[in-house]
Design a protein around this motif. Structure first.
Motif, PDB file in Angstrom:
ATOM      1  N   PRO A 169       0.812  -1.218   0.000  1.00  0.00           N
ATOM      2  CA  PRO A 169       0.000   0.000   0.000  1.00  0.00           C
ATOM      3  C   PRO A 169       0.851   1.276   0.000  1.00  0.00           C
ATOM      4  O   PRO A 169       0.432   2.306  -0.528  1.00  0.00           O
ATOM      5  N   ASP A 170       2.063   1.181   0.559  1.00  0.00           N
ATOM      6  CA  ASP A 170       2.926   2.365   0.627  1.00  0.00           C
ATOM      7  C   ASP A 170       4.191   2.244  -0.226  1.00  0.00           C
ATOM      8  O   ASP A 170       5.123   3.027  -0.084  1.00  0.00           O
ATOM      9  N   GLY A 171       4.230   1.281  -1.155  1.00  0.00           N
ATOM     10  CA  GLY A 171       5.420   1.149  -2.007  1.00  0.00           C
ATOM     11  C   GLY A 171       5.560  -0.235  -2.612  1.00  0.00           C
ATOM     12  O   GLY A 171       4.577  -0.857  -3.003  1.00  0.00           O
ATOM     13  N   VAL A 172       6.811  -0.712  -2.638  1.00  0.00           N
ATOM     14  CA  VAL A 172       7.099  -2.023  -3.230  1.00  0.00           C
ATOM     15  C   VAL A 172       8.198  -2.730  -2.458  1.00  0.00           C
ATOM     16  O   VAL A 172       9.033  -2.104  -1.796  1.00  0.00           O
ATOM     17  N   HIS A 173       8.169  -4.042  -2.570  1.00  0.00           N
ATOM     18  CA  HIS A 173       9.276  -4.895  -2.123  1.00  0.00           C
ATOM     19  C   HIS A 173       9.599  -5.776  -3.328  1.00  0.00           C
ATOM     20  O   HIS A 173       8.720  -6.491  -3.822  1.00  0.00           O
ATOM     21  N   THR A 216      14.090  12.500  -1.288  1.00  0.00           N
ATOM     22  CA  THR A 216      13.696  12.559   0.119  1.00  0.00           C
ATOM     23  C   THR A 216      12.213  12.255   0.318  1.00  0.00           C
ATOM     24  O   THR A 216      11.750  12.208   1.455  1.00  0.00           O
ATOM     25  N   HIS A 217      11.498  12.040  -0.774  1.00  0.00           N
ATOM     26  CA  HIS A 217      10.064  11.771  -0.672  1.00  0.00           C
ATOM     27  C   HIS A 217       9.748  10.282  -0.538  1.00  0.00           C
ATOM     28  O   HIS A 217       8.582   9.900  -0.466  1.00  0.00           O
ATOM     29  N   TYR A 218      10.786   9.462  -0.529  1.00  0.00           N
ATOM     30  CA  TYR A 218      10.556   8.041  -0.312  1.00  0.00           C
ATOM     31  C   TYR A 218      11.775   7.432   0.371  1.00  0.00           C
ATOM     32  O   TYR A 218      12.874   7.957   0.329  1.00  0.00           O
ATOM     33  N   ARG A 219      11.519   6.313   1.057  1.00  0.00           N
ATOM     34  CA  ARG A 219      12.580   5.601   1.763  1.00  0.00           C
ATOM     35  C   ARG A 219      13.010   4.407   0.928  1.00  0.00           C
ATOM     36  O   ARG A 219      12.188   3.748   0.302  1.00  0.00           O
ATOM     37  N   ARG A 220      14.308   4.139   0.977  1.00  0.00           N
ATOM     38  CA  ARG A 220      14.881   3.019   0.232  1.00  0.00           C
ATOM     39  C   ARG A 220      15.636   2.121   1.203  1.00  0.00           C
ATOM     40  O   ARG A 220      16.379   2.607   2.064  1.00  0.00           O
ATOM     41  N   VAL A 228      14.927  -5.155  -2.445  1.00  0.00           N
ATOM     42  CA  VAL A 228      14.765  -3.710  -2.344  1.00  0.00           C
ATOM     43  C   VAL A 228      13.367  -3.413  -1.827  1.00  0.00           C
ATOM     44  O   VAL A 228      12.384  -3.991  -2.309  1.00  0.00           O
ATOM     45  N   THR A 229      13.303  -2.506  -0.862  1.00  0.00           N
ATOM     46  CA  THR A 229      12.010  -2.013  -0.393  1.00  0.00           C
ATOM     47  C   THR A 229      12.036  -0.494  -0.537  1.00  0.00           C
ATOM     48  O   THR A 229      12.969   0.159  -0.068  1.00  0.00           O
ATOM     49  N   GLU A 230      11.018   0.037  -1.226  1.00  0.00           N
ATOM     50  CA  GLU A 230      10.885   1.476  -1.417  1.00  0.00           C
ATOM     51  C   GLU A 230       9.476   1.865  -0.996  1.00  0.00           C
ATOM     52  O   GLU A 230       8.504   1.299  -1.512  1.00  0.00           O
ATOM     53  N   THR A 231       9.393   2.790  -0.046  1.00  0.00           N
ATOM     54  CA  THR A 231       8.089   3.182   0.486  1.00  0.00           C
ATOM     55  C   THR A 231       7.997   4.698   0.615  1.00  0.00           C
ATOM     56  O   THR A 231       9.004   5.396   0.684  1.00  0.00           O
ATOM     57  N   SER A 232       6.744   5.181   0.678  1.00  0.00           N
ATOM     58  CA  SER A 232       6.491   6.603   0.845  1.00  0.00           C
ATOM     59  C   SER A 232       5.137   6.807   1.513  1.00  0.00           C
ATOM     60  O   SER A 232       4.247   5.961   1.388  1.00  0.00           O
ATOM     61  N   ASP A 271       2.837   5.761  -6.310  1.00  0.00           N
ATOM     62  CA  ASP A 271       2.573   5.455  -7.723  1.00  0.00           C
ATOM     63  C   ASP A 271       3.872   5.390  -8.530  1.00  0.00           C
ATOM     64  O   ASP A 271       4.031   4.534  -9.410  1.00  0.00           O
ATOM     65  N   VAL A 272       4.807   6.276  -8.229  1.00  0.00           N
ATOM     66  CA  VAL A 272       6.094   6.273  -8.936  1.00  0.00           C
ATOM     67  C   VAL A 272       6.873   5.003  -8.616  1.00  0.00           C
ATOM     68  O   VAL A 272       7.443   4.380  -9.519  1.00  0.00           O
ATOM     69  N   THR A 273       6.904   4.595  -7.341  1.00  0.00           N
ATOM     70  CA  THR A 273       7.620   3.354  -6.994  1.00  0.00           C
ATOM     71  C   THR A 273       6.973   2.151  -7.669  1.00  0.00           C
ATOM     72  O   THR A 273       7.675   1.242  -8.115  1.00  0.00           O
TER      73      THR A 273
END
Length: 182
Positions: free
Chosen positions: A79-83, A130-134, A145-149, A156-158
């Motif tokens: 819901p907040d990114g991808v793994h 800075t708008h998402y965590r990696r 890789v986990t990228e969340t925001s 949506d970008v991730t």
């Protein structure tokens, strides 16, 4: 530099690096096909792309395109990114995956964008690091890789980035060429 000049420079550089055969007729045909496709994503500058500082990242990415069939990828959309987990049974390919993602994350941390002509998500990711965590985990056979925001548009970008990379893993260079044409 117009699209035709950029593409000619791009394919010339790839030929010099040994990634595409230097067949003028084939290159011309490919360029004509791309031009009739309605354009190319991005406004990349060939000089910037092929600068010494970018050649290493470009080479690693191109090597991954060559061995894409040896990469296995599983993406979980959160819901907040991808793994995403990308692995290979070939230790050299696993090392390429680790090097590429490490290089890109280092560039993000240093605010040193890479001029990707074939991806729509990467410029946005570099513009807003800075708008998402990696989080990168190096696995013995690849990367996780986990990228969340917290920002819906960045989520949506991730998601878009994960889909782009998955297409590259599945299809290799043809997927990149299609991205450039759109």
């Amino acid at each position: 530099m117009d699209r035709r000049q950029w593409l000619k420079s791009f394919f010339s550089a790839l030929a010099l690096m040994g990634y595409v055969r230097a067949d003028p007729a084939a290159a011309s045909s490919m360029m004509d096909g791309m031009m009739s496709g309605g354009g190319m994503m991005g406004n990349g500058d060939m000089g910037a792309m092929m600068s010494p500082e970018n050649r290493g990242a470009m080479r690693t990415g191109m090597e991954l395109f060559e061995v894409h069939a040896q990469v296995h990828r599983k993406v979980t959309f959160l819901p907040d990114g991808v793994h995403a987990v990308s692995i290979s049974g070939n230790p050299k390919v696993a090392a390429l995956l680790q090097a590429h993602v490490s290089q890109m994350y280092a560039r993000l941390a240093e605010d040193h964008p890479f001029p990707y002509p074939a991806r729509r998500s990467v410029p946005v990711m570099f513009a807003h690091p800075t708008h998402y965590r990696r989080h990168l985990e190096l696995l013995k056979d690849g990367v996780a890789v986990t990228e969340t925001s917290r920002l819906p548009w960045m989520v949506d970008v991730t998601h878009a980035h994960a889909r782009e990379i998955t297409r590259f893993v599945k299809e290799g260079m043809p997927a990149m060429m299609r991205e450039m044409m759109q």
